[in-house]
Design a protein around this motif. Structure first.
Motif, PDB file in Angstrom:
ATOM      1  N   ASN A 230       0.819  -1.216   0.000  1.00  0.00           N
ATOM      2  CA  ASN A 230       0.000   0.000   0.000  1.00  0.00           C
ATOM      3  C   ASN A 230       0.853   1.267   0.000  1.00  0.00           C
ATOM      4  OD1 ASN A 230      -1.987  -1.956   0.317  1.00  0.00           O
ATOM      5  ND2 ASN A 230      -2.209  -1.574   2.515  1.00  0.00           N
ATOM      6  N   THR A 231       2.004   1.192  -0.658  1.00  0.00           N
ATOM      7  CA  THR A 231       2.954   2.306  -0.634  1.00  0.00           C
ATOM      8  C   THR A 231       3.593   2.473  -2.012  1.00  0.00           C
ATOM      9  OG1 THR A 231       3.471   1.889   1.696  1.00  0.00           O
ATOM     10  CG2 THR A 231       5.037   3.222   0.458  1.00  0.00           C
ATOM     11  N   ARG A 232       3.760   3.719  -2.418  1.00  0.00           N
ATOM     12  CA  ARG A 232       4.549   4.060  -3.593  1.00  0.00           C
ATOM     13  C   ARG A 232       5.525   5.159  -3.179  1.00  0.00           C
ATOM     14  NH1 ARG A 232       1.726   0.375  -4.669  1.00  0.00           N
ATOM     15  NH2 ARG A 232       0.322   0.079  -6.460  1.00  0.00           N
ATOM     16  N   VAL A 233       6.790   5.011  -3.549  1.00  0.00           N
ATOM     17  CA  VAL A 233       7.785   5.984  -3.101  1.00  0.00           C
ATOM     18  C   VAL A 233       8.881   6.117  -4.148  1.00  0.00           C
ATOM     19  CG1 VAL A 233       9.089   4.224  -1.807  1.00  0.00           C
ATOM     20  CG2 VAL A 233       9.354   6.633  -1.228  1.00  0.00           C
ATOM     21  N   LEU A 234       9.345   7.336  -4.336  1.00  0.00           N
ATOM     22  CA  LEU A 234      10.458   7.600  -5.237  1.00  0.00           C
ATOM     23  C   LEU A 234      11.073   8.950  -4.871  1.00  0.00           C
ATOM     24  CD1 LEU A 234      11.674   5.992  -7.679  1.00  0.00           C
ATOM     25  CD2 LEU A 234      10.648   7.736  -9.138  1.00  0.00           C
ATOM     26  N   GLY A 235      12.357   9.091  -5.162  1.00  0.00           N
ATOM     27  CA  GLY A 235      13.051  10.350  -4.938  1.00  0.00           C
ATOM     28  C   GLY A 235      13.017  11.233  -6.167  1.00  0.00           C
ATOM     29  N   LEU A 236      13.239  12.507  -5.958  1.00  0.00           N
ATOM     30  CA  LEU A 236      13.236  13.493  -7.037  1.00  0.00           C
ATOM     31  C   LEU A 236      14.412  14.437  -6.823  1.00  0.00           C
ATOM     32  CD1 LEU A 236      11.747  14.911  -9.451  1.00  0.00           C
ATOM     33  CD2 LEU A 236      10.658  16.342  -7.709  1.00  0.00           C
ATOM     34  N   ARG A 237      15.339  14.478  -7.798  1.00  0.00           N
ATOM     35  CA  ARG A 237      16.496  15.368  -7.712  1.00  0.00           C
ATOM     36  C   ARG A 237      16.308  16.515  -8.695  1.00  0.00           C
ATOM     37  NH1 ARG A 237      22.073  12.360  -8.360  1.00  0.00           N
ATOM     38  NH2 ARG A 237      22.861  14.012  -6.993  1.00  0.00           N
ATOM     39  N   TYR A 238      16.760  17.689  -8.295  1.00  0.00           N
ATOM     40  CA  TYR A 238      16.648  18.850  -9.173  1.00  0.00           C
ATOM     41  C   TYR A 238      17.635  19.918  -8.715  1.00  0.00           C
ATOM     42  CZ  TYR A 238      13.925  20.866  -5.326  1.00  0.00           C
ATOM     43  OH  TYR A 238      13.516  21.333  -4.099  1.00  0.00           O
ATOM     44  N   ARG A 239      17.909  20.865  -9.580  1.00  0.00           N
ATOM     45  CA  ARG A 239      18.772  21.987  -9.215  1.00  0.00           C
ATOM     46  C   ARG A 239      17.895  23.103  -8.669  1.00  0.00           C
ATOM     47  NH1 ARG A 239      23.892  24.512 -12.466  1.00  0.00           N
ATOM     48  NH2 ARG A 239      25.054  23.555 -10.772  1.00  0.00           N
ATOM     49  N   SER A 240      18.196  23.519  -7.434  1.00  0.00           N
ATOM     50  CA  SER A 240      17.371  24.525  -6.774  1.00  0.00           C
ATOM     51  C   SER A 240      17.879  25.946  -6.986  1.00  0.00           C
ATOM     52  CB  SER A 240      17.296  24.226  -5.272  1.00  0.00           C
ATOM     53  OG  SER A 240      18.598  24.174  -4.709  1.00  0.00           O
ATOM     54  N   PHE A 241      19.150  26.104  -7.335  1.00  0.00           N
ATOM     55  CA  PHE A 241      19.690  27.423  -7.656  1.00  0.00           C
ATOM     56  C   PHE A 241      20.953  27.227  -8.488  1.00  0.00           C
ATOM     57  CE2 PHE A 241      21.863  26.202  -3.774  1.00  0.00           C
ATOM     58  CZ  PHE A 241      23.171  26.619  -3.966  1.00  0.00           C
ATOM     59  N   VAL A 242      21.410  28.283  -9.107  1.00  0.00           N
ATOM     60  CA  VAL A 242      22.634  28.224  -9.906  1.00  0.00           C
ATOM     61  C   VAL A 242      23.753  28.863  -9.090  1.00  0.00           C
ATOM     62  CG1 VAL A 242      23.777  28.904 -12.038  1.00  0.00           C
ATOM     63  CG2 VAL A 242      21.334  28.343 -12.054  1.00  0.00           C
ATOM     64  N   PRO A 243      24.755  28.088  -8.684  1.00  0.00           N
ATOM     65  CA  PRO A 243      25.826  28.646  -7.843  1.00  0.00           C
ATOM     66  C   PRO A 243      26.779  29.514  -8.659  1.00  0.00           C
ATOM     67  CG  PRO A 243      26.311  26.376  -8.382  1.00  0.00           C
ATOM     68  CD  PRO A 243      24.946  26.659  -8.954  1.00  0.00           C
ATOM     69  N   TRP A 244      27.438  30.431  -7.978  1.00  0.00           N
ATOM     70  CA  TRP A 244      28.403  31.291  -8.668  1.00  0.00           C
ATOM     71  C   TRP A 244      29.630  30.498  -9.100  1.00  0.00           C
ATOM     72  CZ3 TRP A 244      33.416  32.031  -6.959  1.00  0.00           C
ATOM     73  CH2 TRP A 244      33.702  31.594  -5.650  1.00  0.00           C
ATOM     74  N   ASN A 245      29.904  29.407  -8.406  1.00  0.00           N
ATOM     75  CA  ASN A 245      31.039  28.559  -8.754  1.00  0.00           C
ATOM     76  C   ASN A 245      30.664  27.130  -8.394  1.00  0.00           C
ATOM     77  OD1 ASN A 245      33.474  27.413  -9.365  1.00  0.00           O
ATOM     78  ND2 ASN A 245      34.662  28.489  -7.794  1.00  0.00           N
ATOM     79  N   GLY A 246      30.349  26.330  -9.398  1.00  0.00           N
ATOM     80  CA  GLY A 246      29.922  24.969  -9.129  1.00  0.00           C
ATOM     81  C   GLY A 246      29.931  24.134 -10.383  1.00  0.00           C
ATOM     82  N   LEU A 247      29.318  22.979 -10.296  1.00  0.00           N
ATOM     83  CA  LEU A 247      29.219  22.078 -11.427  1.00  0.00           C
ATOM     84  C   LEU A 247      28.148  22.562 -12.407  1.00  0.00           C
ATOM     85  CD1 LEU A 247      29.321  18.663  -9.494  1.00  0.00           C
ATOM     86  CD2 LEU A 247      31.250  19.999 -10.362  1.00  0.00           C
ATOM     87  N   HIS A 248      28.232  22.088 -13.632  1.00  0.00           N
ATOM     88  CA  HIS A 248      27.214  22.313 -14.658  1.00  0.00           C
ATOM     89  C   HIS A 248      26.848  23.794 -14.804  1.00  0.00           C
ATOM     90  CE1 HIS A 248      27.049  18.074 -13.854  1.00  0.00           C
ATOM     91  NE2 HIS A 248      26.346  18.205 -12.746  1.00  0.00           N
ATOM     92  N   PRO A 249      27.766  24.637 -15.217  1.00  0.00           N
ATOM     93  CA  PRO A 249      27.468  26.077 -15.284  1.00  0.00           C
ATOM     94  C   PRO A 249      26.372  26.436 -16.284  1.00  0.00           C
ATOM     95  CG  PRO A 249      29.587  25.569 -16.313  1.00  0.00           C
ATOM     96  CD  PRO A 249      29.169  24.341 -15.590  1.00  0.00           C
ATOM     97  N   ALA A 250      26.085  25.570 -17.260  1.00  0.00           N
ATOM     98  CA  ALA A 250      25.036  25.877 -18.241  1.00  0.00           C
ATOM     99  C   ALA A 250      23.669  25.349 -17.841  1.00  0.00           C
ATOM    100  CB  ALA A 250      25.426  25.301 -19.608  1.00  0.00           C
ATOM    101  N   LEU A 251      23.580  24.678 -16.699  1.00  0.00           N
ATOM    102  CA  LEU A 251      22.311  24.094 -16.261  1.00  0.00           C
ATOM    103  C   LEU A 251      21.542  25.091 -15.409  1.00  0.00           C
ATOM    104  CD1 LEU A 251      20.488  21.564 -16.048  1.00  0.00           C
ATOM    105  CD2 LEU A 251      21.781  20.942 -13.987  1.00  0.00           C
TER     106      LEU A 251
END
Length: 755
Positions: free
Chosen positions: A644-665
């Motif tokens: 009686n359960t369904r579960v899954l995670g969800l990943r996303y970018r919440s902000f664009v850092p001034w210096n971080g990975l994936h600068p075009a994302l």
């Protein structure tokens, strides 16, 4: 008084308090026979209403030191006969000298340690009166020690010490009488040397320059750390400093390093009597840390970034720990300190400094990790088998780059070597502390080799490279955030002490578990962590060390992390903050010498959980389709979910850092969860990082209830009939793991709103 803090102190739930005390009593009864497992804690507190740098990011600040003095005063009042001491805190790179450290030293049997004048805990410039009295005060101390059977002699400086702890004086002539010699020391400080047994030998600093050393409270600590080589030879150098005598202390005494508790207590007794006879109104004691054994309790207060850290004296049982813990939380609140912070948007975080626990014995050699040499290998295997012990109580920053990485979060080859090391240790008939520490120290460290950054920290177990602190028989649990209330702190201590006691009796996990990718996929979700933690509870219950249902529920509670809840078509939709494992970026090696490291914290993870009840629960869930920001969420994809359960995670970018990975994302401006029913009805839940209106908050939340209301406001729920069904996009295979959908693989980030 703040309502939420008062409630968290346990004053509004007597039923839960009774459950906690009953569990502690049962635990002590089950562990009293032949168990020598002492437990200590390092709680951290903050001023949650302040946004001054010292309470947000910096280690040092005037207000923080003022709060430390206030808390020390409260602790001293609660322990009559204890003595306040100022020693040195940690010396960090790029800081000119060690940080301050205030401590309280008390006997465990309740007998007084100090009967002399009080410490006003206020600094002041020397006055003419105290400067004039300083040589006479020294003479009275030397006389009192001599009368008590000690060897004691004055030390006269013919030059100024390195750090100018006394004014410069003229060179002494070859022959002069005693009064003239004493007059040369009539500066801001004078000194004498003493020893309990035997003769002192040389008292001339021109012959033994160690006698002319400067105060340890000025300048950096060089070399291997704070070392008193004079005390190693049995000679105790005591420095006396003049105070103002007004609102601050009349005199300061800088203590040497004492080899034993008995000698130290005898010295304090003679000192207190001499101060009384001399008429000293107030006195501050500082210098080297005092000696500690099972007969005394030594608690210290030190500054750390954003927090005041309390190193509580370890306790031999849980009743003593709980009593000290309750008192500390109450006194901290009296000093305006909080164990948590409330963010503007209602998010609840810990104080900012963690809440570590330490395990040891009544003495280093009586540590359970030495008396039961197989305990530490068992503990390593058990913690690796149960990721909930690493993540459920952790701070927001977890993973291989964090302050408390697991051994299986580092280099792959290292984990394989750990497996070999544990096998070797199991085959040894005799396992010395040196071999135990030497075998495991390379694996219980972060990727840079820093032993302080490890979930299981053994740098104070039997470490010969950490002078004065490395061989204490201690293991520290570092993957712990600061508990937001007293009950939770005691319940956690009960849990971890129970695990250690259980593993002294039996090995629960015989082989090292290799979780692989599931560690950061499956165990990023609270649902699976809770299931894992419940198996730990079951192990404890089977071992006769169960916590009881009330404490288990307390430890499982994560309501502060719930972002939104809605009921729809007989089902419940629950959105909850999950874990994310942020990477270090930039030149990591060069950052080690600084006070901080650069982290890309732009990725967030949520857990989407659907549940239903009743005989037709599965049919209700099957009638629902879920999408997020226009992409179908494959909820049926996650294995091991309960009925009686369904579960899954969800990943996303919440902000664009001034210096971080994936600068075009780009970043997602919000999260839209759409639940469609076969009937055509639709539930929409939009999560906002801020007020949906975009307006500013009037200030920080006033209490936990205010924070909860702000979190509820950020989850906007709509239910409507869909005239035309818009099929969501099916995510590409690369965006879906066994336990998570990663929106970062599906676009550049954009705003989504219900339609």
């Amino acid at each position: 008084m703040n309502r939420s803090i008062t409630q968290d102190l346990g004053k509004t739930s007597p039923a839960l308090d009774r459950e906690l005390e009953a569990a502690i009593t049962a635990h002590n009864r089950a562990t009293e026979a032949g168990t020598n497992v002492w437990i200590g804690a390092e709680p951290t507190f903050t001023d949650r209403l302040s946004e001054a740098p010292e309470w947000l990011s910096e280690a040092l600040g005037e207000d923080k030191e003022r709060r430390a003095r206030s808390l020390l005063t409260n602790l001293h009042e609660a322990h009559p006969g204890a003595v306040c001491l100022r020693t040195l805190g940690r010396q960090y790179a790029r800081e000119p000298k060690p940080r301050w450290c205030y401590g309280l030293y008390a006997r465990r049997d309740g007998q007084p340690v100090w009967s002399g004048p009080p410490d006003r805990l206020v600094d002041g410039q020397p006055s003419v009166a105290t400067l004039t009295q300083l040589p006479q005060f020294r003479a009275s101390l030397v006389e009192a020690l001599s009368a008590a059977g000690w060897a004691a002699e004055t030390v006269t400086l013919a030059y100024a010490p390195e750090a100018q702890d006394a004014p410069e004086v003229q060179d002494a002539p070859e022959a002069q009488d005693a009064p003239a010699a004493q007059a040369q020391d009539t500066g801001e400080s004078v000194r004498f040397v003493c020893r309990r047994e035997g003769s002192i030998g040389c008292c001339d600093p021109s012959v033994d320059p160690r006698l002319g050393r400067a105060t340890i409270h000025q300048g950096p600590v060089e070399g291997a750390g704070l070392v008193d080589d004079l005390a190693d030879d049995g000679n105790l150098l005591v420095l006396l400093h003049a105070g103002s005598g007004d609102d601050s202390n009349s005199f300061w005494i800088e203590l040497p390093s004492f080899a034993s508790v008995d000698t130290f207590l005898e010295f304090l007794t003679v000192l207190a009597r001499a101060c009384t006879d001399f008429g000293v109104e107030s006195l501050g004691l500082r210098g080297f840390p005092p000696p500690v054994d099972a007969s005394v309790a030594w608690t210290t207060l030190t500054p750390d970034p954003a927090v005041l850290e309390v190193n509580q004296a370890p306790q031999p049982d849980m009743e003593s720990f709980h009593r000290a813990n309750r008192m500390l939380f109450e006194l901290a609140e009296r000093s305006g300190l909080s164990p948590y912070r409330l963010q503007y948007n209602g998010a609840v975080s810990d104080s900012g400094g963690g809440g570590q626990l330490t395990i040891g014995g009544s003495s280093p050699r009586e540590s359970p990790f030495f008396t039961e040499p197989k305990l530490l290998p068992r503990l390593i295997r058990y913690v690796i088998r149960h990721p909930s012990l690493s993540y459920w109580f952790a701070t927001q920053y977890v993973g291989g780059s964090s302050q408390s990485p697991r051994p299986d979060e580092g280099v792959r080859e290292s984990f394989l070597e750990l497996d070999i090391a544990l096998e070797h240790l199991e085959r040894l008939d005799e396992l010395s502390p040196e071999v135990l520490w030497g075998t495991l120290r390379h694996f219980l460290a972060d990727a840079s080799g820093n032993p302080h950054r490890s979930e299981l920290n053994i740098e104070k177990l039997d470490n010969p490279f950490l002078p004065g602190r490395g061989r204490q028989g201690l293991v520290e649990f570092r993957a712990l955030s600061m508990a937001k209330n007293m009950r939770l702190a005691s319940a956690r201590a009960l849990l971890f002490r129970g695990i250690v006691v259980m593993l002294t009796r039996e090995d629960k996990v015989s082989e090292l578990v290799d979780w692989g990718d599931e560690l950061h996929d499956r165990f990023a979700l609270p649902y699976y962590l809770a299931l894992d933690l419940q198996t730990v509870f079951a192990d404890l219950t089977a071992a006769g060390l169960g916590l009881g249902t009330a404490l288990e529920a307390l430890l499982l509670d994560r309501e502060d992390c719930v972002l939104g809840v809605a009921d729809f078509e007989g089902c419940r939709v629950r959105l909850e903050q999950a874990l994310e494992f942020w990477p270090l970026v930039g030149d990591v090696a060069s950052q080690e010498a600084g006070g901080s490291r650069l982290v890309d914290a732009s990725t967030s993870r949520l857990q989407v959980l659907l549940t239903a009840e009743g005989p037709d629960a599965e049919a209700k869930l099957d009638a629902l389709k879920v999408s997020v920001n226009g992409h179908r969420l494959p909820l049926g994809h996650a294995p091991l979910a309960g009925p009686n359960t369904r579960v899954l995670g969800l990943r996303y970018r919440s902000f664009v850092p001034w210096n971080g990975l994936h600068p075009a994302l780009g970043a997602e401006s919000g999260i839209d969860v759409r639940v469609q029913h076969a009937s055509g009805r639709s539930l929409g839940v939009k999560l906002h990082p801020w007020r949906p209106s975009g307006d500013a908050y009037p200030g920080l939340p006033s209490d936990l209830q205010d924070a909860a209301e702000r979190r509820v406001e950020r989850a906007v729920v709509q239910i409507k009939n869909m005239q035309k069904k818009a099929d969501p996009h099916v995510p590409r295979e690369s965006a879906v793991t066994r336990y998570c959908l990663d929106l970062r693989r599906l676009g550049v980030g954009r705003s989504h709103s219900p339609t």
